[in-house]
Motif scaffolding. Structure first.
Motif, PDB file in Angstrom:
ATOM      1  N   PHE A  61       0.893  -1.247  -0.126  1.00 26.61           N
ATOM      2  CA  PHE A  61      -0.113  -0.129  -0.122  1.00 26.61           C
ATOM      3  C   PHE A  61       0.955   1.223   0.021  1.00 26.61           C
ATOM      4  N   ASN A  62       0.244   2.495  -0.354  1.00 29.12           N
ATOM      5  CA  ASN A  62       1.019   3.732  -0.254  1.00 29.12           C
ATOM      6  C   ASN A  62       1.304   3.857   1.229  1.00 29.12           C
ATOM      7  N   ARG A  63       2.612   4.012   1.597  1.00 29.04           N
ATOM      8  CA  ARG A  63       3.130   4.068   2.708  1.00 29.04           C
ATOM      9  C   ARG A  63       3.550   5.637   3.353  1.00 29.04           C
ATOM     10  N   SER A  64       3.313   5.795   4.531  1.00 31.39           N
ATOM     11  CA  SER A  64       3.635   7.179   4.904  1.00 31.39           C
ATOM     12  C   SER A  64       5.109   7.094   5.397  1.00 31.39           C
ATOM     13  N   GLY A  65       5.811   8.180   4.964  1.00 28.00           N
ATOM     14  CA  GLY A  65       7.296   8.174   5.476  1.00 28.00           C
ATOM     15  C   GLY A  65       7.572   8.732   6.705  1.00 28.00           C
ATOM     16  N   MET A  66       6.656   9.387   7.217  1.00 29.55           N
ATOM     17  CA  MET A  66       7.003  10.197   8.741  1.00 29.55           C
ATOM     18  C   MET A  66       5.496  10.560   9.347  1.00 29.55           C
ATOM     19  N   ASP A  67       5.765  10.663  10.619  1.00 26.05           N
ATOM     20  CA  ASP A  67       4.523  11.356  11.214  1.00 26.05           C
ATOM     21  C   ASP A  67       4.293  12.606  10.815  1.00 26.05           C
ATOM     22  N   GLY A  68       2.782  12.822  10.772  1.00 21.14           N
ATOM     23  CA  GLY A  68       2.411  13.947  10.056  1.00 21.14           C
ATOM     24  C   GLY A  68       0.925  14.115   9.779  1.00 21.14           C
ATOM     25  N   TYR A  69       0.582  14.666   8.487  1.00 26.80           N
ATOM     26  CA  TYR A  69      -0.730  14.669   7.781  1.00 26.80           C
ATOM     27  C   TYR A  69      -0.688  14.467   6.576  1.00 26.80           C
ATOM     28  N   ALA A  70      -1.570  13.544   6.045  1.00 28.50           N
ATOM     29  CA  ALA A  70      -1.913  13.341   4.634  1.00 28.50           C
ATOM     30  C   ALA A  70      -3.077  13.908   3.963  1.00 28.50           C
ATOM     31  N   LEU A  71      -2.720  14.691   2.883  1.00 20.32           N
ATOM     32  CA  LEU A  71      -3.447  15.705   2.263  1.00 20.32           C
ATOM     33  C   LEU A  71      -3.245  15.710   0.768  1.00 20.32           C
ATOM     34  N   ILE A  72      -3.871  16.469   0.066  1.00 24.19           N
ATOM     35  CA  ILE A  72      -3.893  16.535  -1.426  1.00 24.19           C
ATOM     36  C   ILE A  72      -2.873  17.811  -1.768  1.00 24.19           C
ATOM     37  N   ALA A  73      -1.780  17.301  -2.448  1.00 14.91           N
ATOM     38  CA  ALA A  73      -0.845  18.392  -2.510  1.00 14.91           C
ATOM     39  C   ALA A  73      -1.262  19.834  -3.129  1.00 14.91           C
ATOM     40  N   ALA A  74      -2.478  19.612  -4.238  1.00 12.18           N
ATOM     41  CA  ALA A  74      -2.759  20.484  -4.745  1.00 12.18           C
ATOM     42  C   ALA A  74      -3.702  21.639  -3.811  1.00 12.18           C
ATOM     43  N   ASP A  75      -4.201  21.280  -2.567  1.00 11.90           N
ATOM     44  CA  ASP A  75      -4.628  22.208  -1.697  1.00 11.90           C
ATOM     45  C   ASP A  75      -3.603  23.181  -1.227  1.00 11.90           C
ATOM     46  N   THR A  76      -2.197  22.909  -1.568  1.00 11.62           N
ATOM     47  CA  THR A  76      -1.223  23.936  -0.926  1.00 11.62           C
ATOM     48  C   THR A  76      -0.907  24.779  -1.956  1.00 11.62           C
ATOM     49  N   GLU A  77      -1.187  24.435  -3.233  1.00 11.13           N
ATOM     50  CA  GLU A  77      -0.895  25.449  -4.406  1.00 11.13           C
ATOM     51  C   GLU A  77      -1.402  26.833  -4.545  1.00 11.13           C
ATOM     52  N   VAL A  78      -2.353  27.081  -3.756  1.00 11.09           N
ATOM     53  CA  VAL A  78      -3.244  28.127  -3.693  1.00 11.09           C
ATOM     54  C   VAL A  78      -2.758  29.278  -2.935  1.00 11.09           C
ATOM     55  N   MET A  79      -1.635  28.758  -1.956  1.00 11.67           N
ATOM     56  CA  MET A  79      -1.197  29.840  -0.967  1.00 11.67           C
ATOM     57  C   MET A  79      -0.095  30.778  -1.709  1.00 11.67           C
ATOM     58  N   ASN A  80      -0.101  32.048  -0.935  1.00  8.01           N
ATOM     59  CA  ASN A  80       0.738  32.919  -1.277  1.00  8.01           C
ATOM     60  C   ASN A  80       1.934  33.106  -0.186  1.00  8.01           C
ATOM     61  N   GLY A  82       3.583  33.218   2.786  1.00  3.97           N
ATOM     62  CA  GLY A  82       3.566  33.405   4.349  1.00  3.97           C
ATOM     63  C   GLY A  82       2.097  33.191   4.443  1.00  3.97           C
ATOM     64  N   ASP A  83       1.376  32.889   3.768  1.00  4.81           N
ATOM     65  CA  ASP A  83      -0.033  32.428   4.078  1.00  4.81           C
ATOM     66  C   ASP A  83      -0.164  31.112   4.892  1.00  4.81           C
ATOM     67  N   LEU A  84      -1.136  30.995   5.318  1.00  4.08           N
ATOM     68  CA  LEU A  84      -1.458  29.670   6.212  1.00  4.08           C
ATOM     69  C   LEU A  84      -2.903  29.177   5.808  1.00  4.08           C
ATOM     70  N   ILE A  85      -2.882  27.818   5.172  1.00  5.10           N
ATOM     71  CA  ILE A  85      -4.019  27.349   4.771  1.00  5.10           C
ATOM     72  C   ILE A  85      -4.654  26.507   5.944  1.00  5.10           C
ATOM     73  N   TRP A  86      -5.854  26.338   6.218  1.00  5.84           N
ATOM     74  CA  TRP A  86      -6.365  25.346   7.114  1.00  5.84           C
ATOM     75  C   TRP A  86      -7.084  24.135   6.604  1.00  5.84           C
TER      76      TRP A  86
END
Length: 433
Positions: A61-80, A82-86
């Motif tokens: 299966f697709n395996r996580s390489g570390m402790d953290g949060y799994a998400l969709i990379a495209a969600d971070t593309e909209v950031m300017n 210094g911005d913070l997305i939630w």
């Protein structure tokens, strides 16, 4: 000419073979033995009887390489900058758990190292690079930086795809192989049976190890050495003791051994003296003889025959020659019987560390030790290299090959060495210097 004169005459008319030719003749009769299944934990040091193919992809299966949060990379593309997305946290995935929900845009899952990445997620953001908050009872994670797809995610089949070759037949199983076999859920392994090797020495002068030393006698050191060498080669040694110089007794003992074991090794009695009974015994059936002299030092009198389909290898009684003869002839046979891909000693190139002036008309295999200096491999001949010398065997981790055309070698010359099994022992002396 009577029969006794014929035997004596034949002793001095041996046809010497080159080492490679003698090895070729004996290895032809080293047939791979039958197979057996052993538990995984008993398989280290054994040889695989058949190739192993991946029954499923690894990881599965697709395996996580570390402790953290799994998400969709495209969600971070909209950031300017210094911005913070939630993102809403919709799942918590420890190791061994199956994700409860798929990840959609605007959501994330808390995940641990080695856990299965949920469907929809394509990247994992490390815990230290996030913030968290609670809004109206809903936990959210804050992300500050752009993350690309695939980051910190080991994809399914990254190490091995389903059906891919994992381990080839003829491979000796080691710790890393055990890890792979265990990971693929293989509790039993099909291996080649260990050859049973009968060992006995000849010589009226021999004492057992526990017996007190008496004038004119020596303790039988060759048989215990051969027992250890057979074990190191993966064989199952059977000690048959020592016999006095009696050809009738030797004949019956050899016949019994040939009928009981996969290989029979003797030490002593193969020279041209009046009491060298093994040479006489093998010459009785000269049609079964493979060779009775090899162009090598030490151990030129090494003799081999095949009786009833079973190999008989008669090594010199001199400890140094016995040791060298085992590695050149017996060890390859034992490994070949187990299906080993490379049964012969590996050939390396080294720098000669000290002058070697002894010359001979035959190829000489010089017991030596290896050392590494400034990234270069050096070979140092042992202090005493006589055939009859036993004590320098313990200091040897290679054999320098000195061709007959060499009329002496100088320190710094490039030489071919045959690496003996085990670690480079010269590193021990270097550590203590």
């Amino acid at each position: 000419m009577n029969s006794r004169e014929e035997v004596t005459h034949s002793k001095f008319h041996r046809k010497a073979l080159q080492v490679k030719e003698a090895q070729s003749r004996i290895i032809e009769y080293a047939k791979v033995l039958d197979t057996e299944e052993v538990p995984l934990y008993q398989s280290p040091g054994r040889y695989l009887a058949e190739p192993v193919y991946a029954p499923h992809p690894f990881p599965a299966f697709n395996r996580s390489g570390m402790d953290g949060y799994a998400l969709i990379a495209a969600d971070t593309e909209v950031m300017n900058e210094g911005d913070l997305i939630w993102l809403d946290i919709v799942d918590n995935i420890p190791c061994g758990a199956v994700p409860a929900v798929d990840i959609r845009r605007g959501t994330a899952a808390r995940i641990m190292t080695g856990a299965q990445v949920p469907q929809g997620a394509d990247t994992v953001v490390m815990l230290e690079a996030t913030e968290s908050r609670e809004v109206d009872g809903l936990l959210q994670v804050g992300i500050r930086k752009l993350h690309k797809a695939g980051r910190n995610v080991t994809p399914i089949g990254f190490e091995l795809r389903e059906g891919e070759l994992v381990l080839p037949a003829g491979r000796m199983i080691k710790a890393g192989d055990i890890a792979v076999l265990a990971a693929f859920g293989i509790p039993f392994v099909k291996v080649i049976r260990r050859p049973k090797v009968g060992i006995f020495a000849t010589g009226t002068e021999l004492l057992e190890v526990h017996e007190p030393l008496v004038p004119g006698k020596i303790r039988n050191s060759n048989s215990p050495m051969l027992e250890a060498l057979v074990r190191e080669s993966g064989g199952d040694p059977v000690m048959l003791g020592a016999i006095v110089d009696d050809i009738e007794l030797a004949r019956s003992k050899v016949q019994m051994a040939l009928e009981s074991y996969d290989l029979v090794i003797t030490t002593g009695g193969v020279s041209v003296g009046d009491y060298d009974i093994m040479g006489d015994l093998i010459r009785e059936n000269s049609g079964d003889m493979l060779f009775n002299k090899v162009t090598m030092r030490p151990g030129s009198v090494t003799t081999a025959a095949v009786r009833g389909g079973t190999l008989l290898l008669a090594l010199s009684g001199n400890p140094g020659a016995c040791f060298v003869g085992f590695h050149l002839f017996a060890r390859p046979v034992i490994l070949q019987m187990q299906g080993a891909v490379q049964p012969f000693l590996p050939e390396w190139t080294a720098v000669l560390g000290a002058e070697y002036s002894k010359v001979n008309n035959y190829t000489r295999f010089v017991r030596s030790r290896l050392e590494i200096h400034e990234g270069r491999l050096y070979a140092y001949p042992v202090s005493i290299d006589e055939s009859s010398v036993m004590v320098t065997i313990k200091d040897s981790d290679c054999l320098i090959v000195v061709p007959p055309e060499e009329r002496g070698l100088s320190a710094g010359d490039s030489v071919k060495v045959l690496k003996l099994p085990g670690e480079i022992r010269g590193l021990e002396s270097m550590a203590g210097s």
